[in-house]
Write an enzyme that holds these catalytic residues in place. Structure first.
Site, PDB file in Angstrom:
ATOM      1  N   TYR A 145     -11.818   7.569 -45.864  1.00  0.00           N
ATOM      2  CA  TYR A 145     -10.851   8.024 -46.863  1.00  0.00           C
ATOM      3  C   TYR A 145     -11.568   8.586 -48.083  1.00  0.00           C
ATOM      4  CZ  TYR A 145      -7.786   5.041 -44.009  1.00  0.00           C
ATOM      5  OH  TYR A 145      -7.114   4.444 -42.973  1.00  0.00           O
ATOM      6  N   HIS A 175     -12.710   2.259 -36.572  1.00  0.00           N
ATOM      7  CA  HIS A 175     -11.528   3.063 -36.948  1.00  0.00           C
ATOM      8  C   HIS A 175     -10.761   3.595 -35.732  1.00  0.00           C
ATOM      9  CE1 HIS A 175     -10.093   5.396 -40.730  1.00  0.00           C
ATOM     10  NE2 HIS A 175      -9.085   5.188 -39.920  1.00  0.00           N
TER      11      HIS A 175
HETATM   12  N1  LIG Z   1      -6.299   2.950 -38.916  1.00  0.00           N
HETATM   13  C1  LIG Z   1      -5.854   4.177 -39.012  1.00  0.00           C
HETATM   14  O1  LIG Z   1      -6.195   5.059 -38.213  1.00  0.00           O
HETATM   15  C2  LIG Z   1      -4.893   4.502 -40.112  1.00  0.00           C
HETATM   16  C3  LIG Z   1      -4.176   5.707 -40.057  1.00  0.00           C
HETATM   17  C4  LIG Z   1      -3.265   5.959 -41.079  1.00  0.00           C
HETATM   18  C5  LIG Z   1      -3.103   5.048 -42.111  1.00  0.00           C
HETATM   19  N2  LIG Z   1      -3.844   3.898 -42.151  1.00  0.00           N
HETATM   20  C6  LIG Z   1      -3.705   2.914 -43.265  1.00  0.00           C
HETATM   21  O2  LIG Z   1      -2.327   2.624 -43.444  1.00  0.00           O
HETATM   22  C7  LIG Z   1      -1.945   2.955 -44.774  1.00  0.00           C
HETATM   23  C8  LIG Z   1      -0.493   3.423 -44.817  1.00  0.00           C
HETATM   24  O3  LIG Z   1      -0.301   4.552 -44.019  1.00  0.00           O
HETATM   25  P1  LIG Z   1      -0.114   6.060 -44.602  1.00  0.00           P
HETATM   26  O4  LIG Z   1      -0.748   6.160 -45.924  1.00  0.00           O
HETATM   27  O5  LIG Z   1      -0.569   6.958 -43.518  1.00  0.00           O
HETATM   28  O6  LIG Z   1       1.457   6.248 -44.683  1.00  0.00           O
HETATM   29  P2  LIG Z   1       2.698   5.448 -45.310  1.00  0.00           P
HETATM   30  O7  LIG Z   1       2.275   4.236 -46.023  1.00  0.00           O
HETATM   31  O8  LIG Z   1       3.691   5.338 -44.214  1.00  0.00           O
HETATM   32  O9  LIG Z   1       3.259   6.540 -46.331  1.00  0.00           O
HETATM   33  C9  LIG Z   1       2.622   6.892 -47.528  1.00  0.00           C
HETATM   34  C10 LIG Z   1       3.517   7.922 -48.219  1.00  0.00           C
HETATM   35  O10 LIG Z   1       4.813   7.356 -48.462  1.00  0.00           O
HETATM   36  C11 LIG Z   1       5.111   7.398 -49.838  1.00  0.00           C
HETATM   37  N3  LIG Z   1       5.785   6.152 -50.203  1.00  0.00           N
HETATM   38  C12 LIG Z   1       5.263   4.902 -50.203  1.00  0.00           C
HETATM   39  N4  LIG Z   1       6.190   4.003 -50.604  1.00  0.00           N
HETATM   40  C13 LIG Z   1       7.320   4.690 -50.845  1.00  0.00           C
HETATM   41  C14 LIG Z   1       8.614   4.326 -51.308  1.00  0.00           C
HETATM   42  N5  LIG Z   1       8.915   3.066 -51.596  1.00  0.00           N
HETATM   43  N6  LIG Z   1       9.540   5.311 -51.435  1.00  0.00           N
HETATM   44  C15 LIG Z   1       9.242   6.599 -51.148  1.00  0.00           C
HETATM   45  N7  LIG Z   1       8.043   7.005 -50.723  1.00  0.00           N
HETATM   46  C16 LIG Z   1       7.079   6.064 -50.583  1.00  0.00           C
HETATM   47  C17 LIG Z   1       3.791   7.554 -50.572  1.00  0.00           C
HETATM   48  O11 LIG Z   1       3.995   8.248 -51.792  1.00  0.00           O
HETATM   49  P3  LIG Z   1       3.070   8.089 -53.105  1.00  0.00           P
HETATM   50  O12 LIG Z   1       1.669   7.823 -52.640  1.00  0.00           O
HETATM   51  O13 LIG Z   1       3.259   9.395 -53.802  1.00  0.00           O
HETATM   52  O14 LIG Z   1       3.599   6.955 -53.929  1.00  0.00           O
HETATM   53  C18 LIG Z   1       2.973   8.363 -49.568  1.00  0.00           C
HETATM   54  O15 LIG Z   1       3.262   9.742 -49.694  1.00  0.00           O
HETATM   55  C19 LIG Z   1      -2.953   4.045 -45.165  1.00  0.00           C
HETATM   56  O16 LIG Z   1      -2.948   4.328 -46.540  1.00  0.00           O
HETATM   57  C20 LIG Z   1      -4.211   3.459 -44.613  1.00  0.00           C
HETATM   58  O17 LIG Z   1      -4.701   2.420 -45.440  1.00  0.00           O
HETATM   59  C21 LIG Z   1      -4.711   3.612 -41.142  1.00  0.00           C
END
Ligand SMILES: NC(=O)c1ccc[n+]([C@@H]2O[C@H](COP(=O)([O-])OP(=O)(O)OC[C@H]3O[C@@H](n4cnc5c(N)ncnc54)[C@H](OP(=O)(O)O)[C@@H]3O)[C@@H](O)[C@H]2O)c1
Length: 280
Positions: free
Chosen positions: A56, A114
């Site tokens: 990241y 990962h």
């Molecule tokens: N292991 C892997 O391969 C892998 C892959 C993907 C993700 N991950 C991990 O999982 C975490 C979460 O997944 P993600 O970041 O892909 O997606 P997510 O958490 O599903 O979505 C993040 C998005 O949703 C928005 N959001 C969050 N809470 C909200 C709410 N209450 N209301 C409206 N919008 C909201 C955020 O906006 P803002 O940021 O603008 O507030 C951001 O744009 C990652 O950050 C990472 O740590 C791991």
């Protein structure tokens, strides 16, 4: 309440059921302050787990986490990940040292591969076990492993000490309910559900919006509460906007009545057959 709740781990101990994601953090200098503030707000509200990765922001997200947890590392559960391209026996050891340095800590609570890559898995697992023995990580796990890959991992001697599998899972992407979740539950292996609001794509879904209105909650809260109610599930939404962080923290207290869960099942149904693991 899910902010305090812990999920038992197969090798003993437990991990927090709810945490803060960090993908897309550390990519731009301009956002840095807002990202550190968002993570600190999350910790102030009671989150204790932070999920990050060397990938990241090319290490930038780990630096953001390092700044956010400075002086308050005690009681936190810090997760990071090694890139598959670095996951050789010696590459894993070196990658972990770099992550620890960026995070400003001596030991990770959990270190994940990962996604499956070209380096032989037994070499990565050997390196993980060395890191545990050296006190650099408390435990290790994997990410984006489908059922067949988990079975291959279990066939390795030390594979059985794997603590978790972090995979894509939310109301829009329910494929893992067919076999990966039952397989994991049978072995007491927690799942970490990433992209729990499908990176925002889920939040305009008409049925979810309607249900949220009925419950006087936000669509994100319903999507998160739906995951948090499941046994052995760790949920890690990412949010930089303070209102989103607060909204997500409050989702920990949202109970979903059985009829609401059934309504969600009708609108966003579970899989009827096996689907290959999806990945973002
Ligand atoms: N292991 C892997 O391969 C892998 C892959 C993907 C993700 N991950 C991990 O999982 C975490 C979460 O997944 P993600 O970041 O892909 O997606 P997510 O958490 O599903 O979505 C993040 C998005 O949703 C928005 N959001 C969050 N809470 C909200 C709410 N209450 N209301 C409206 N919008 C909201 C955020 O906006 P803002 O940021 O603008 O507030 C951001 O744009 C990652 O950050 C990472 O740590 C791991």
């Amino acid at each position: 309440m899910a902010l305090m709740r812990k999920v038992p781990l197969p090798g003993g101990g437990a991990m927090p059921a709810y945490g803060l994601g960090t993908w897309r953090m550390g990519e731009s200098k301009r956002e840095r302050e807002a990202e550190v503030t968002a993570l600190r707000l999350g910790l102030d509200l009671g989150f204790t787990l932070i999920d990050t990765a060397e990938m990241y922001g090319d290490g930038g997200a780990e630096e953001i986490v390092g700044t956010a947890i400075k002086g308050r590392r005690d009681g936190l559960f810090i997760v990071s990940k090694v890139l598959p391209g670095n996951a050789s026996r010696t590459g894993t050891l070196r990658a972990c040292e770099r992550s620890l340095k960026r995070l400003g800590i001596d030991c990770l609570d959990l270190y994940l591969l990962h996604w499956p890559g070209a380096h032989p898995l037994d070499e990565t697992v050997d390196a993980f076990e060395t890191l545990v023995r050296d006190g650099k990580i408390k435990r290790w796990g994997v990410s984006n492993f489908d059922t067949g890959e988990m079975e291959a991992l279990m066939r390795l001697g030390a594979g059985k000490t794997c603590a978790t599998n972090q995979v894509l899972y939310n109301l829009n992407r329910r494929g893992i309910e067919f076999d990966l979740i039952p397989w994991s539950r049978k072995r007491g292996l927690p799942i970490m559900a990433y992209s729990p609001v499908d990176q925002g794509r889920l939040l305009g879904h008409a049925a979810l919006v309607g249900i949220a209105k009925k419950l006087q909650a936000s669509p994100a809260q319903v999507a998160l509460a739906w995951l948090l109610r499941q046994d052995g599930m760790v949920v890690i939404p990412k949010a930089t906007k303070p209102d989103h962080v607060r909204d997500n923290a409050a989702a920990a207290t949202l109970a979903l009545p059985r009829e609401i869960v059934a309504e969600l099942d009708r609108a966003l149904p579970p899989p009827k057959s096996r689907k290959p693991l999806e990945m973002l």
